[in-house]
Scaffold this motif. Structure first.
Motif, mmCIF file in Angstrom:
data_model
loop_
_atom_site.group_PDB
_atom_site.id
_atom_site.type_symbol
_atom_site.label_atom_id
_atom_site.label_comp_id
_atom_site.label_asym_id
_atom_site.label_seq_id
_atom_site.Cartn_x
_atom_site.Cartn_y
_atom_site.Cartn_z
ATOM 1 N N ARG A 393 0.819 -1.216 0.000
ATOM 2 C CA ARG A 393 0.000 0.000 0.000
ATOM 3 C C ARG A 393 0.855 1.269 0.000
ATOM 4 O O ARG A 393 0.533 2.238 -0.680
ATOM 5 N N LEU A 394 1.955 1.265 0.772
ATOM 6 C CA LEU A 394 2.811 2.456 0.827
ATOM 7 C C LEU A 394 3.902 2.418 -0.247
ATOM 8 O O LEU A 394 4.051 3.362 -1.031
ATOM 9 N N GLY A 395 4.668 1.328 -0.268
ATOM 10 C CA GLY A 395 5.801 1.246 -1.185
ATOM 11 C C GLY A 395 5.394 1.359 -2.640
ATOM 12 O O GLY A 395 5.937 2.182 -3.391
ATOM 13 N N PHE A 396 4.420 0.548 -3.038
ATOM 14 C CA PHE A 396 4.004 0.581 -4.438
ATOM 15 C C PHE A 396 3.176 1.818 -4.769
ATOM 16 O O PHE A 396 3.120 2.241 -5.924
ATOM 17 N N ALA A 397 2.518 2.421 -3.755
ATOM 18 C CA ALA A 397 1.798 3.673 -3.997
ATOM 19 C C ALA A 397 2.776 4.759 -4.429
ATOM 20 O O ALA A 397 2.515 5.512 -5.374
ATOM 21 N N TYR A 398 3.907 4.830 -3.725
ATOM 22 C CA TYR A 398 4.917 5.832 -4.087
ATOM 23 C C TYR A 398 5.543 5.493 -5.438
ATOM 24 O O TYR A 398 5.722 6.362 -6.294
ATOM 25 N N LEU A 399 5.861 4.199 -5.624
ATOM 26 C CA LEU A 399 6.513 3.770 -6.866
ATOM 27 C C LEU A 399 5.622 4.016 -8.076
ATOM 28 O O LEU A 399 6.042 4.639 -9.066
ATOM 29 N N LEU A 400 4.375 3.554 -7.997
ATOM 30 C CA LEU A 400 3.479 3.669 -9.146
ATOM 31 C C LEU A 400 2.928 5.081 -9.300
ATOM 32 O O LEU A 400 2.790 5.588 -10.424
ATOM 33 N N GLY A 401 2.613 5.714 -8.148
ATOM 34 C CA GLY A 401 2.011 7.039 -8.211
ATOM 35 C C GLY A 401 2.982 8.118 -8.617
ATOM 36 O O GLY A 401 2.724 8.897 -9.546
ATOM 37 N N TYR A 402 4.130 8.173 -7.923
ATOM 38 C CA TYR A 402 5.117 9.233 -8.164
ATOM 39 C C TYR A 402 6.152 8.849 -9.217
ATOM 40 O O TYR A 402 6.335 9.520 -10.230
ATOM 41 N N VAL A 403 6.854 7.759 -8.949
ATOM 42 C CA VAL A 403 7.981 7.385 -9.815
ATOM 43 C C VAL A 403 7.502 7.049 -11.228
ATOM 44 O O VAL A 403 8.085 7.508 -12.228
ATOM 45 N N CYS A 404 6.451 6.239 -11.329
ATOM 46 C CA CYS A 404 5.937 5.852 -12.647
ATOM 47 C C CYS A 404 4.968 6.882 -13.230
ATOM 48 O O CYS A 404 4.547 6.746 -14.389
ATOM 49 N N GLY A 405 4.575 7.866 -12.418
ATOM 50 C CA GLY A 405 3.733 8.948 -12.924
ATOM 51 C C GLY A 405 2.281 8.586 -13.159
ATOM 52 O O GLY A 405 1.579 9.266 -13.910
ATOM 53 N N LEU A 406 1.796 7.525 -12.493
ATOM 54 C CA LEU A 406 0.400 7.122 -12.688
ATOM 55 C C LEU A 406 -0.566 7.893 -11.798
ATOM 56 O O LEU A 406 -1.785 7.740 -11.929
ATOM 57 N N GLY A 407 -0.043 8.696 -10.878
ATOM 58 C CA GLY A 407 -0.900 9.509 -10.030
ATOM 59 C C GLY A 407 -1.814 8.681 -9.156
ATOM 60 O O GLY A 407 -1.442 7.606 -8.652
ATOM 61 N N VAL A 408 -3.061 9.155 -8.973
ATOM 62 C CA VAL A 408 -4.004 8.494 -8.078
ATOM 63 C C VAL A 408 -4.352 7.082 -8.553
ATOM 64 O O VAL A 408 -4.650 6.196 -7.742
ATOM 65 N N ILE A 409 -4.291 6.839 -9.854
ATOM 66 C CA ILE A 409 -4.570 5.501 -10.383
ATOM 67 C C ILE A 409 -3.512 4.512 -9.901
ATOM 68 O O ILE A 409 -3.821 3.385 -9.498
ATOM 69 N N GLY A 410 -2.250 4.924 -9.905
ATOM 70 C CA GLY A 410 -1.187 4.069 -9.400
ATOM 71 C C GLY A 410 -1.348 3.755 -7.933
ATOM 72 O O GLY A 410 -1.062 2.633 -7.481
ATOM 73 N N VAL A 411 -1.837 4.738 -7.161
ATOM 74 C CA VAL A 411 -2.073 4.532 -5.730
ATOM 75 C C VAL A 411 -3.146 3.475 -5.509
ATOM 76 O O VAL A 411 -3.019 2.613 -4.630
ATOM 77 N N TRP A 412 -4.200 3.508 -6.325
ATOM 78 C CA TRP A 412 -5.271 2.526 -6.155
ATOM 79 C C TRP A 412 -4.861 1.140 -6.646
ATOM 80 O O TRP A 412 -5.340 0.133 -6.140
ATOM 81 N N ILE A 413 -3.969 1.067 -7.617
ATOM 82 C CA ILE A 413 -3.417 -0.234 -8.017
ATOM 83 C C ILE A 413 -2.629 -0.831 -6.852
ATOM 84 O O ILE A 413 -2.717 -2.034 -6.574
ATOM 85 N N ALA A 414 -1.864 0.009 -6.138
ATOM 86 C CA ALA A 414 -1.112 -0.452 -4.971
ATOM 87 C C ALA A 414 -2.042 -0.963 -3.883
ATOM 88 O O ALA A 414 -1.740 -1.948 -3.189
ATOM 89 N N MET A 415 -3.204 -0.315 -3.719
ATOM 90 C CA MET A 415 -4.181 -0.770 -2.739
ATOM 91 C C MET A 415 -4.668 -2.181 -3.073
ATOM 92 O O MET A 415 -4.803 -3.043 -2.193
ATOM 93 N N ILE A 416 -4.914 -2.441 -4.339
ATOM 94 C CA ILE A 416 -5.373 -3.769 -4.766
ATOM 95 C C ILE A 416 -4.279 -4.812 -4.549
ATOM 96 O O ILE A 416 -4.557 -5.964 -4.162
ATOM 97 N N MET A 417 -3.033 -4.425 -4.757
ATOM 98 C CA MET A 417 -1.911 -5.331 -4.480
ATOM 99 C C MET A 417 -1.859 -5.674 -2.991
ATOM 100 O O MET A 417 -1.536 -6.802 -2.615
ATOM 101 N N ASP A 418 -2.197 -4.710 -2.149
ATOM 102 C CA ASP A 418 -2.262 -4.947 -0.701
ATOM 103 C C ASP A 418 -3.345 -5.974 -0.373
ATOM 104 O O ASP A 418 -3.138 -6.881 0.433
ATOM 105 N N TRP A 419 -4.514 -5.845 -1.007
ATOM 106 C CA TRP A 419 -5.584 -6.830 -0.804
ATOM 107 C C TRP A 419 -5.094 -8.236 -1.158
ATOM 108 O O TRP A 419 -5.380 -9.193 -0.442
ATOM 109 N N LEU A 420 -4.394 -8.342 -2.284
ATOM 110 C CA LEU A 420 -3.920 -9.655 -2.748
ATOM 111 C C LEU A 420 -2.949 -10.264 -1.750
ATOM 112 O O LEU A 420 -3.059 -11.450 -1.396
#
Length: 441
Positions: A393-420
């Motif tokens: 939820r935290l690590g991939f939110a930063y990676l996908l949201g900021y580093v990869c530039g996906l913004g809020v969509i990247g943050v929500w992808i990280a949330m789904i990874m947390d569920w998994l």
């Protein structure tokens, strides 16, 4: 131990209650949207912080509910009463301390968490938190009294009190926003008043000696180390896990606060809407604690497994139905919000992502760990939940949201990874059977 009729009486009021609770959040978000995107963004930021606080308070009450439920399962009502009173003692102390800290340090807290947000957004958030911080004390006693009633299976009472709280809140919102034109303050004051009234009423009801379990003034002021130790043995790991999980969500919201007002607003609106897709899952959580707790207390571990699977089936079916309906009605639902085209576009994407993946992962990520907790297996759920939150939820939110530039969509992808990750860990633990070997009382 529980007939289908017993489960209906337990779960249906909980579903109605959760629906009402979520309507409050949606009403707040919807009504304050008429005060501008800065206002709705400010409330959205505080809502995530308040979610963390309320989650901690709920975790404390859940710890007491597990102890009370297990005592009821083994027909020890004397210790159930003592545990209920001591739960209220702990809740009063913790919730009073949290309210005091938030009232004194509201501005530094917001600057620390959301310092990158725009000045107008922070100003709105500060006004909202300043007023609602005092309500945390009342939420603490409300949650404890409600947990005691749920342990007995008396969920109709908590439903009625929740209905009262919602009527006060929504009526106050309407007056504050549309009549007084008070903006954020017009939403915050009704929230404080509704929580105060419901907390006082629910606590007074918990003193009723006609109940199977009740609290007493003498036992509230009695510091029974053995009872408090048992409650805290469950509540502390539970509170740490859920508190840090919620803190992770707050920190993620802090990441989102740097993506601009439209993405903040979309995140806030989506959070308020998506709660309806999982409302039955959320309602099943306290039901699992009551049912599994009593089964474990009675030594019926086979029945604990049976009811866990049965209640999770209800969650899966409900998510499929409600999530599909929400996706189909999105154009109508979003038309009620005053949003920019950009914010509305993000809402469509986030709601669809959430509802599709929740069908597969939400019950195993959030129902199953409550079954483990009800059996007393709180340390594993704590370590698994915290690890998943930090990495995904935290690590991939930063990676996908900021580093990869996906913004809020990247943050929500990280949330789904947390569920998994949570789902995999909890399923493996449940199948191992180690939770059956733990003794709490």
């Amino acid at each position: 131990m529980f007939s289908n009729n017993d489960l209906k009486k337990l779960i249906i009021p909980l579903v109605i209650e959760q629906t009402l609770v979520m309507l409050v959040g949606m009403a707040d978000t919807l009504m304050v949207s008429y005060a501008g995107e800065e206002a709705i963004s400010g409330v959205a930021l505080v809502d995530m912080f308040e979610y963390m606080i309320i989650t901690i308070l709920t975790s404390v009450s859940a710890g007491g509910a597990i102890i009370v439920s297990q005592y009821l399962g083994c027909k020890d009502e004397k210790n159930a009463d003592l545990s209920a009173s001591q739960l209220m003692t702990v809740s009063i102390l913790i919730s009073a301390a949290i309210s005091a800290v938030c009232l004194i340090f509201h501005t530094p807290i917001l600057n620390l968490l959301y310092g990158e947000a725009e000045a107008d957004v922070i100003s709105a958030a500060d006004s909202y938190l300043t007023i609602t911080a005092g309500s945390f004390f009342f939420m603490g006693i409300y949650n404890s009294a409600s947990a005691i009633y749920r342990s007995m299976g008396k969920t109709k009472i908590t439903m009625y009190v929740s209905l009262m709280m919602n009527i006060i809140n929504i009526s106050g919102n309407a007056i504050g926003i549309f009549v007084l034109k008070a903006g954020v303050v017009g939403v915050a004051v009704p929230t404080l008043v509704s929580r105060a009234v419901s907390g006082i009423v629910m606590t007074l009801l918990a003193f009723n000696r006609k109940n199977q379990v009740y609290i007493s003034t003498a036992e509230i002021f009695l510091w029974n180390k053995n009872s408090i130790r048992k409650i805290l043995k469950i509540a502390v790991p539970n509170g740490i896990e859920n508190g840090l999980f919620s803190l992770g969500k707050v920190l993620v919201t802090g990441i989102i606060s740097g993506f601009g007002t439209s993405q903040i607003a979309a995140n806030g609106v989506t959070n308020s809407i998506q709660q309806f897709a999982v409302l039955v899952v959320v309602a099943v959580n306290p039901a699992i604690i009551t049912v599994v707790g009593q089964c474990i207390g009675a030594g019926e571990k086979g029945q604990a497994e049976y009811y866990t699977k049965k209640l999770m089936k209800i969650s899966y079916i409900s998510i499929l139905i409600i999530g599909t309906v929400i996706c189909l009605l999105m154009p109508i639902i979003l038309s009620f919000y005053e949003l920019s085209d950009e914010a509305r576009h993000y809402c469509y994407i986030l709601i669809t992502m959430h509802n599709v993946m929740a069908v597969f992962l939400h019950p195993t990520a959030f129902n199953l760990n409550n079954s483990l907790r009800a059996a007393g297996d709180v340390k594993f759920t704590m370590y698994a939940g915290i690890g998943s939150m930090i990495v995904c939820r935290l690590g991939f939110a930063y990676l996908l949201g900021y580093v990869c530039g996906l913004g809020v969509i990247g943050v929500w992808i990280a949330m789904i990874m947390d569920w998994l990750a949570r789902s995999v860990l909890f399923v493996l633990r449940y199948r191992s059977g180690r939770w059956k070997e733990i003794r709490v009382i």
